[in-house]
Design an enzyme around this catalytic site. Structure first.
Site, PDB file in Angstrom:
ATOM      1  N   PRO A   1       0.798  -1.226   0.000  1.00 34.28           N
ATOM      2  CA  PRO A   1       0.000   0.000   0.000  1.00 34.28           C
ATOM      3  C   PRO A   1       0.834   1.281   0.000  1.00 34.28           C
ATOM      4  CG  PRO A   1      -0.070  -1.063   2.153  1.00 34.28           C
ATOM      5  CD  PRO A   1       0.579  -2.035   1.207  1.00 34.28           C
ATOM      6  N   ASN A   2       0.306   2.239  -0.751  1.00 36.23           N
ATOM      7  CA  ASN A   2       0.856   3.600  -0.865  1.00 36.23           C
ATOM      8  C   ASN A   2       2.146   3.687  -1.685  1.00 36.23           C
ATOM      9  OD1 ASN A   2      -1.170   4.946   0.763  1.00 36.23           O
ATOM     10  ND2 ASN A   2      -0.302   3.808   2.475  1.00 36.23           N
TER      11      ASN A   2
ATOM     12  N   ARG B   1       4.979  11.023  -2.582  1.00 32.29           N
ATOM     13  CA  ARG B   1       4.770  10.717  -1.182  1.00 32.29           C
ATOM     14  C   ARG B   1       6.054  10.919  -0.377  1.00 32.29           C
ATOM     15  NH1 ARG B   1       4.649   4.578   1.095  1.00 32.29           N
ATOM     16  NH2 ARG B   1       4.045   5.144   3.218  1.00 32.29           N
TER      17      ARG B   1
ATOM     18  N   TYR C   1      11.275   8.741   1.075  1.00 30.40           N
ATOM     19  CA  TYR C   1      11.241   7.616   0.128  1.00 30.40           C
ATOM     20  C   TYR C   1      11.955   7.895  -1.190  1.00 30.40           C
ATOM     21  CZ  TYR C   1       7.781   5.902   3.432  1.00 30.40           C
ATOM     22  OH  TYR C   1       7.162   5.470   4.573  1.00 30.40           O
TER      23      TYR C   1
ATOM     24  N   ASN D   1       8.160  -5.350  -0.946  1.00 30.52           N
ATOM     25  CA  ASN D   1       8.088  -4.207  -0.052  1.00 30.52           C
ATOM     26  C   ASN D   1       6.633  -4.162   0.417  1.00 30.52           C
ATOM     27  OD1 ASN D   1       7.906  -1.840   1.315  1.00 30.52           O
ATOM     28  ND2 ASN D   1       9.029  -0.613  -0.181  1.00 30.52           N
TER      29      ASN D   1
ATOM     30  N   ALA E   1       3.134  -0.546   4.779  1.00 37.10           N
ATOM     31  CA  ALA E   1       2.661  -0.575   6.168  1.00 37.10           C
ATOM     32  C   ALA E   1       2.196  -1.967   6.608  1.00 37.10           C
ATOM     33  CB  ALA E   1       1.531   0.431   6.341  1.00 37.10           C
TER      34      ALA E   1
ATOM     35  N   ASP F   1       1.260 -15.467   6.909  1.00 38.96           N
ATOM     36  CA  ASP F   1       0.715 -16.816   6.720  1.00 38.96           C
ATOM     37  C   ASP F   1       0.720 -17.222   5.247  1.00 38.96           C
ATOM     38  OD1 ASP F   1       0.379 -17.155   9.412  1.00 38.96           O
ATOM     39  OD2 ASP F   1      -1.789 -16.810   9.418  1.00 38.96           O
TER      40      ASP F   1
ATOM     41  N   GLU G   1      12.566  -9.249   2.057  1.00 38.29           N
ATOM     42  CA  GLU G   1      11.770  -8.072   2.461  1.00 38.29           C
ATOM     43  C   GLU G   1      12.609  -6.828   2.204  1.00 38.29           C
ATOM     44  OE1 GLU G   1      10.607  -8.261   6.640  1.00 38.29           O
ATOM     45  OE2 GLU G   1      10.526  -6.060   6.734  1.00 38.29           O
TER      46      GLU G   1
ATOM     47  N   HIS H   1      12.776  -2.384   2.062  1.00 37.07           N
ATOM     48  CA  HIS H   1      12.212  -1.075   2.399  1.00 37.07           C
ATOM     49  C   HIS H   1      13.098   0.001   1.799  1.00 37.07           C
ATOM     50  CE1 HIS H   1       9.462  -2.954   5.181  1.00 37.07           C
ATOM     51  NE2 HIS H   1      10.478  -3.670   5.620  1.00 37.07           N
TER      52      HIS H   1
ATOM     53  N   SER I   1      13.107   3.145   2.962  1.00 33.03           N
ATOM     54  CA  SER I   1      13.620   3.898   4.114  1.00 33.03           C
ATOM     55  C   SER I   1      14.251   2.930   5.120  1.00 33.03           C
ATOM     56  CB  SER I   1      12.477   4.661   4.782  1.00 33.03           C
ATOM     57  OG  SER I   1      11.529   3.750   5.345  1.00 33.03           O
TER      58      SER I   1
ATOM     59  N   ARG J   1      13.242   5.025  12.304  1.00 31.34           N
ATOM     60  CA  ARG J   1      11.970   5.760  12.292  1.00 31.34           C
ATOM     61  C   ARG J   1      11.139   5.428  13.542  1.00 31.34           C
ATOM     62  NH1 ARG J   1       9.323   5.128   6.621  1.00 31.34           N
ATOM     63  NH2 ARG J   1       8.094   6.874   7.455  1.00 31.34           N
TER      64      ARG J   1
HETATM   65  C1  DQA Z   1       8.255   1.246   3.723  1.00 29.97           C
HETATM   66  C2  DQA Z   1       8.346   1.495   5.221  1.00 29.97           C
HETATM   67  C3  DQA Z   1       6.986   1.280   5.887  1.00 29.97           C
HETATM   68  O1  DQA Z   1       7.076   1.514   7.272  1.00 29.97           O
HETATM   69  C4  DQA Z   1       5.970   2.234   5.298  1.00 29.97           C
HETATM   70  O2  DQA Z   1       4.694   1.997   5.856  1.00 29.97           O
HETATM   71  C5  DQA Z   1       5.924   2.182   3.818  1.00 29.97           C
HETATM   72  C6  DQA Z   1       7.168   2.072   3.071  1.00 29.97           C
HETATM   73  C7  DQA Z   1       9.575   1.601   3.010  1.00 29.97           C
HETATM   74  O3  DQA Z   1       9.747   1.189   1.862  1.00 29.97           O
HETATM   75  O4  DQA Z   1      10.432   2.299   3.573  1.00 29.97           O
HETATM   76  O5  DQA Z   1       4.860   2.312   3.221  1.00 29.97           O
HETATM   77  O6  DQA Z   1       8.004  -0.122   3.501  1.00 29.97           O
END
Ligand code: DQA
Length: 144
Positions: free
Chosen positions: A9-10, A17, A22, A73, A76, A86, A97, A99, A101, A106
């Site tokens: 998401p996002n 954003r 980011y 990624n 949230a 799961d 995994e 990210h 950031s 944070r």
């Molecule tokens: C994120 C870090 C998460 O905490 C955040 O909710 C994101 C982006 C990152 O790529 O740094 O949406 O996954």
């Protein structure tokens, strides 16, 4: 070799954003960078982004038997989703995994991940290079 790159998401809002956190690249920009790098490694990539937890769960299930590795990624959902955890436990595909950031520098709620302990590895804080590092590792790992 085929690798699925999942974004949660996002992440479709990248570029607009919180660019100080980011970076300035959009998701299509990042996907283009990954695609170019994958080509040099002779690896096929599929991209998928969703703001919906269930759609990500479905995509992980569908990946079974079709892809060799996954880079995710989870946005949230990293910090909330037992369902995505799961889903990974229900298939047998190594995943990394990532990210953009550094989640550990944070807010404390970002320090908890429901995926890190079952991931092959975690890359956090290298902006778009987090995906490239994950790809380099995953390709070597899958070949070994
Ligand atoms: C994120 C870090 C998460 O905490 C955040 O909710 C994101 C982006 C990152 O790529 O740094 O949406 O996954």
């Amino acid at each position: 070799m085929k690798i699925l790159v999942l974004n949660g998401p996002n992440l479709n809002m990248l570029g607009k954003r919180e660019p100080h956190i980011y970076g300035k690249l959009s998701l299509p920009d990042i996907e283009e960078t990954i695609k170019k790098h994958a080509k040099s490694l002779n690896v096929e990539i599929e991209f998928f982004q969703s703001n919906y937890e269930g759609a990500i769960v479905d995509k992980i299930h569908e990946a079974s038997g079709k892809v060799d590795g996954i880079i995710i990624n989870p946005g949230a959902f990293t910090h909330t989703s037992i369902a995505i955890r799961d889903a990974f436990l229900s298939i047998n595909i190594p995943f990394i995994e990532v990210h953009l950031s550094n989640v550990f520098s944070r807010e404390p709620f970002r320090h908890k991940s429901y995926l890190s302990d079952i991931a092959q590895g975690v890359v956090s804080g290298l902006k778009e290079y987090s995906y490239i590092c994950a790809l380099n590792f995953l390709v070597g790992f899958l070949k070994s």
